[in-house]
Scaffold this active site. Structure first.
Site, PDB file in Angstrom:
ATOM      1  N   ASP A   1     -10.972 -59.640 -58.815  1.00  0.00           N
ATOM      2  CA  ASP A   1      -9.857 -59.610 -59.756  1.00  0.00           C
ATOM      3  C   ASP A   1      -8.770 -58.634 -59.298  1.00  0.00           C
ATOM      4  O   ASP A   1      -7.585 -58.962 -59.269  1.00  0.00           O
ATOM      5  CB  ASP A   1     -10.376 -59.208 -61.141  1.00  0.00           C
ATOM      6  CG  ASP A   1      -9.662 -59.960 -62.253  1.00  0.00           C
ATOM      7  OD1 ASP A   1      -8.920 -60.915 -61.940  1.00  0.00           O
ATOM      8  OD2 ASP A   1      -9.843 -59.610 -63.432  1.00  0.00           O
TER       9      ASP A   1
ATOM     10  N   ASP B   1     -12.641 -63.549 -68.100  1.00  0.00           N
ATOM     11  CA  ASP B   1     -12.685 -62.266 -68.809  1.00  0.00           C
ATOM     12  C   ASP B   1     -13.569 -62.331 -70.051  1.00  0.00           C
ATOM     13  O   ASP B   1     -13.860 -61.304 -70.665  1.00  0.00           O
ATOM     14  CB  ASP B   1     -11.264 -61.838 -69.206  1.00  0.00           C
ATOM     15  CG  ASP B   1     -10.371 -61.682 -67.988  1.00  0.00           C
ATOM     16  OD1 ASP B   1     -10.870 -61.238 -66.952  1.00  0.00           O
ATOM     17  OD2 ASP B   1      -9.178 -62.023 -68.077  1.00  0.00           O
TER      18      ASP B   1
END
Length: 478
Positions: free
Chosen positions: A333, A393
Site C-alpha cells: 500500500d 482496507d
C-alpha cells in the site's frame, strides 16, 4: 480539482423570497471571489443568452449598466466578451455553456484592463433560474473553502467497522460449528461437505501479495480493457456473496421451507428466488453503475456482502500468517501510494491513478465503498464528489479480526481478542481520517490500520500469557 469552482447565489423577487445556489467555474488568477456571502455584492441578472457578445453592436446601449449579464458561449474568447461587457457598464459576466464546464483559460496579458468578474455556468442552470426564481433575479458570486471534515467519513466509518465486526463474528460462528462437528463423528461428514473455507498458509500469503502487485501494474498500463474484466468479476462475486449472506439469514427462519426435486437433488424454493434476486441486483448495478445519484448505494451493499463473505471464507491459520499478510500488504500500500510518484512519468501514484481511472477514463473500478460528500460546497454543486474506502482496507484487517474471533471460540476466552481487535480497527480508522483531514491528500489506510490491529492483538496475547499459542494457532487448526 481541475478548475476553480465557485457558487452563484441567486435570489428571486417572489413572496416569500426564494434563493438557490448554482455551480460556476472561474479563474482565480483573474479575479478573487469573496469566501462568504457576507462580503458579496448582489447585482440584477440580465439574461442575454440570445447573444454571444462578440461585438458591442449586439446589445442595445445602457442595457448592461451596473448589472450581472449572462451571454452564450461563442467563437470569441472569454476575455473579449469581458472587455465588451465592461465597456458597456456591466459589473459581472456569466457565460452560459451547453457543453461540459471546463477550466477558463485565455491570455490575460493582452487584457490587463479587464477587471470584470467572469464565470462559466451551465445553460440548464440559467433556464432553471428563470423557472424557479422568476424574471427579476439578483445574483452574486462567492467561493467558500472546502470543508476540512465531511460527514460522509462518519458513514464510511460505520460501514467499515460494521463489516469487519460482523465478518469476524460470522467466522466465529462457522468455527463453533466446526468444533461441534469434530466432537460429533456423525456430523463430521455433513459438515465437511458444507465447509467452503480456504486456509491461507505463509506461502499462499506471499503468492497472494505478488498477484496483487502484478494485477495493479497491469491495471495501470491496460486499464481500459481490464476494467471491464474487473467489473464482470465483481458482478459474479458480489452476487454469490450476497446470496451466501442472505442465505445464512434465511436459514435461521423456520417457515417457507417448501422444496422441489430436480435431477436427484432437493432445493428450497425460497433459495431459488433468493438466487434470482441476487443476480438481478448485480445486473442492475452493472447496467446503471454510472448513475452517481443512487448506484453507489447498490455498489456499497454488494461491496459489503463481498467483504463479509471474503472475511468469513478465507481463514488465517495462525497469527504468524496474519503478521506476514498484513505486513506485506502494508508495504504494498505504502509503495504504490507514496513511492511510485517518483517512478511514473506524470508524477502520480499508481494506486491513486488506478482508483480514479487513469488518463481520465470514465469507468471506475468497483472495488471501493463510495459515499457522496454531504457537506454543502461548490464541489457538491459542480459535481458529486465521493469519499472512498477500498475493499482491501476492510478485508485485510478483517481477516485478523476473524482469526481473533476464532481463537476466542477455540480457547473460550469471552471474546476478548475479538472485541479488542475490533476496537483497534475503529481507532485506526479514526486515525486515518484525522491524517486525511490534516494532510488533505489520499492516504493508504493500511498504514494506520495494520499497526493498530497487530499491536493490540499482540498486547492482549502477551498480557494473557498466550502468545505462543496465539502465534502458532490451536492444535485443531494445525
Amino acid at each position: 480539482v481541475a478548475a476553480d469552482e465557485g457558487i452563484l447565489h441567486a435570489s428571486g423577487s417572489r413572496v416569500p423570497p426564494v434563493t438557490k445556489d448554482y455551480c460556476i467555474i472561474y479563474n482565480s488568477n483573474w479575479v478573487s471571489l469573496p469566501k462568504t456571502l457576507d462580503n458579496a455584492t448582489f447585482r440584477t441578472l440580465e439574461n442575454l443568452t440570445s447573444t454571444v457578445l462578440c461585438s458591442s453592436s449586439e446589445v442595445p446601449s445602457g442595457l448592461m449598466k451596473d448589472k450581472a449579464v449572462v451571454v452564450m458561449r461563442g467563437n470569441c474568447t472569454f476575455l473579449e466578451k469581458a472587455r465588451i461587457a465592461q465597456s458597456l457598464g456591466a459589473k459581472m459576466l456569466l457565460i452560459a455553456s451547453k457543453s461540459r464546464l471546463s477550466p477558463i483559460s485565455d491570455n490575460k496579458t493582452d487584457f490587463e484592463d479587464v477587471t470584470l468578474p467572469v464565470a462559466l455556468i451551465r445553460y440548464n442552470d440559467i433556464v432553471d433560474i428563470q423557472l424557479v426564481l422568476g424574471n427579476e433575479v439578483n445574483v452574486t458570486l462567492y467561493s467558500p473553502p472546502l470543508p476540512e471534515f465531511d460527514y460522509s467519513m462518519v458513514v464510511i466509518f460505520l460501514i467499515a467497522v460494521f463489516t469487519v465486526a460482523l465478518g469476524g463474528y460470522w467466522s466465529g460462528v462457522a468455527e463453533l460449528e466446526n468444533l461441534k462437528a469434530i466432537a460429533s463423528p456423525g456430523e463430521r461428514e455433513t459438515r465437511r461437505k458444507k465447509e467452503e473455507n480456504v486456509t491461507f498458509t505463509p506461502v499462499t500469503v506471499i503468492l497472494f501479495v505478488v498477484i496483487c502487485c502484478v494485477m495493479l501494474v497491469l491495471l495501470y498500463f491496460f486499464y481500459k480493457w481490464l476494467v471491464y474484466v474487473i467489473i464482470s468479476v465483481f458482478c459474479l462475486a458480489s452476487a454469490m456473496s450476497l446470496y451466501n449472506c442472505l442465505a445464512a439469514l434465511i436459514g435461521e427462519i423456520q417457515y417457507g421451507q417448501c422444496r422441489i426435486t430436480c435431477c436427484n437433488k432437493t432445493i428450497e424454493v425460497r433459495l431459488i428466488f433468493l438466487a434470482v434476486f441476487c443476480i438481478a441486483a448485480a445486473v442492475v448495478w452493472a447496467v446503471f453503475r454510472n448513475e452517481d445519484r443512487w448506484a453507489w448505494i447498490l455498489q456499497d451493499i454488494l461491496g459489503v456482502a463481498f467483504c463479509l463473505n471474503f472475511i468469513k471464507t478465507l481463514k488465517m491459520p495462525n497469527f504468524k500468517s496474519c503478521v506476514i499478510l498484513l505486513g506485506l500488504l502494508l508495504l504494498y500500500d505504502v509503495f504504490f501510494v507514496f513511492i511510485t510518484p517518483f517512478i511514473t512519468k506524470n508524477g502520480a501514484s499508481i494506486m491513486v491513478e488506478v482508483a480514479a481511472g487513469p488518463f481520465g477514463n470514465s469507468e471506475k473500478l468497483p472495488v471501493v465503498i463510495r459515499v457522496p460528500r454531504l457537506e454543502h460546497s461548490a464541489s457538491t454543486l459542480c459535481d458529486l464528489p465521493f469519499s472512498l474506502l477500498g475493499f482491501g482496507d476492510i478485508i485485510v484487517p478483517g481477516l485478523l479480526v476473524a482469526y481473533c474471533r476464532r481463537f476466542d471460540v477455540q480457547t473460550r476466552s469471552s471474546s476478548v481478542y475479538y472485541i479488542s481487535c475490533t476496537i483497534a480497527y475503529a481507532v485506526g480508522m479514526v486515525l486515518t481520517f484525522v491524517v486525511l483531514a490534516l494532510m488533505k491528500m489520499g492516504q493508504p489506510a493500511l498504514l494506520y490500520l495494520v499497526p493498530c490491529t497487530l499491536i493490540t492483538s499482540s498486547l492482549v496475547a502477551w498480557r494473557r500469557k498466550e502468545m505462543k499459542k496465539f502465534w502458532k494457532g490451536s492444535s485443531y487448526q494445525v
